[in-house]
Enzyme design. Structure first.
Site, short mmCIF file in Angstrom:
data_model
loop_
_atom_site.label_atom_id
_atom_site.label_comp_id
_atom_site.label_asym_id
_atom_site.label_seq_id
_atom_site.Cartn_x
_atom_site.Cartn_y
_atom_site.Cartn_z
CG ASP A 1 22.01 38.27 52.93
OD1 ASP A 1 21.14 38.21 53.82
OD2 ASP A 1 21.72 38.33 51.72
N GLY B 1 32.18 35.46 46.55
CA GLY B 1 32.49 34.96 45.23
C GLY B 1 31.28 34.56 44.42
#
Length: 381
Positions: free
Chosen positions: A268, A243
């Site tokens: 990540d 998001g």
């Protein structure tokens, strides 16, 4: 050896589709096609059972860095992600001095040899200073094949992927070298043109490192790397579905053009994943995490994420409205295939490792099993 089990009554997501009131049989560390004698029956009615998540791009978690932590700290980070459903983790290293990265590769290779991680991903130092993101520009360098080979050799057969700005001098030769050594060449942190990206794919690159992020945007006269990576069926695109890194429309665009079979959800993640806000280090860089968003103290660039794959899964289904089967492909089957491990992990099929996640009807994790043993026991809460 873990005791045998039968998980019964769940909606089980298989490669062929979802089975209602299904069951998964576990014999020791593997999935079985029939219930073993005297197997424990675990009632998971009203829940989902999906394959364990596979993260091919992850820098740490639980307060621990895969780039700089001790082996004990790295294992703490791996365990943090396991509790959120990631049963297979590739440890990613950020840009650093070449000798330092070679030494870190040796540390991580030992953990890979033990089976604690699935291999090593080098993100940097062979990336573009124009698209450096949270990497120290002073440590960046052109991808000299000899130096690329040094890192691959230092990983002792456990290098799984390297991210390159393939437009830089030596980039295409480095892609070819990686392919020759069985290492995934990923295009990322790149300022390449459309045409240069096509050349990289033709040379053997097969992954787009966190598509959209740290690369030029799409232009109508300069379509850039995003267009080239989305349109080529040889490329799997990484997406960070937190998001923050992507607008929902960008994620939908990627799924529409690449298709569910060519998407890999990644975290990540950096140290703060599963740990909380505060001040951290990402390689040599200072990072401030506030409200779950990691940014460089100097400059304010997004610095990895605090994402765990269970949150990416839930968001994909509840916010992005993707079919559960497509999400399972992106979070389990596709990354397993990329790693060449799809004969062992990535789907709930007899003979494969008993790696699975139990989700409630709100798509929150209530159980995690790795190789037949509970990491999170759904019966204990």
């Amino acid at each position: 050896m873990a005791p045998s089990k039968v998980l019964a009554g769940a909606r089980v997501v298989l490669p062929t589709g979802t089975v209602d009131d299904g069951r998964v049989c576990v014999d020791g560390t593997r999935i079985a096609d029939t219930a073993p004698p005297r197997a424990e029956v675990v009632d998971v009615a009203g829940h989902w059972v999906v394959p364990g998540f596979v993260d091919i791009h992850n820098h740490g978690g639980g307060g621990a860095s895969f780039t700089s932590g001790t082996p004990e700290e790295i294992l703490k980070g791996v365990e943090t992600h396991r509790r959120h459903g990631t049963t297979t983790t590739v440890a990613s290293a950020v840009t650093g001095d070449l000798d330092f990265l070679a030494r870190r590769a040796g540390v991580l290779a030992e953990l890979a040899q033990q089976g604690d991680i699935a291999g090593i991903h080098f993100e940097g130092p062979f990336i573009s200073p124009c698209r450096k993101g949270a990497h120290d520009e002073q440590l960046l360098r052109d991808p000299d094949p000899a130096e690329v080979r040094k890192l691959v050799d230092a990983a002792h057969g456990h290098a799984k992927m390297m991210t390159l700005a393939t437009e830089l001098p030596g980039g295409l030769d480095s892609v070819r070298l990686l392919v020759e050594h069985g290492v995934i060449a990923a295009v990322g942190h790149t300022d390449a043109t459309y045409e240069q990206t096509v050349q990289a794919v033709d040379a053997g690159a097969t992954v787009a490192t966190h598509l959209f992020n740290a690369m030029p945007p799409v232009g109508h006269r300069a379509p850039g790397p995003i267009t080239a990576l989305l349109e080529d069926k040889r490329i799997t695109v990484e997406l960070i579905n937190d998001g923050t890194h992507l607008h929902p429309a960008a994620l939908q665009l990627a799924f529409h053009h690449a298709g569910a079979a060519r998407v890999a959800f990644i975290t990540d993640a950096m140290d703060a994943a599963g740990f909380g806000d505060g001040r951290y280090r990402l390689g040599p860089m200072d990072v401030e995490v506030a409200d779950g968003v990691a940014r460089l103290v100097e400059g304010g660039s997004i610095a990895g994420s605090t994402l765990t794959l269970d949150r990416a899964f839930k968001r994909a289904v509840t916010v992005d409205r993707l079919p559960v089967g497509d999400v399972v492909a992106a979070i389990s089957a596709n990354p397993a295939r990329l790693l060449g491990l799809d004969d062992r992990i990535g789907s709930l099929e007899p003979g494969k490792d008993a790696d699975l996640v139990v989700l409630d009807d709100a798509f929150d994790v209530v159980g995690v099993m790795r190789r037949g043993a509970w990491v999170v026991d759904p019966q204990l809460g």
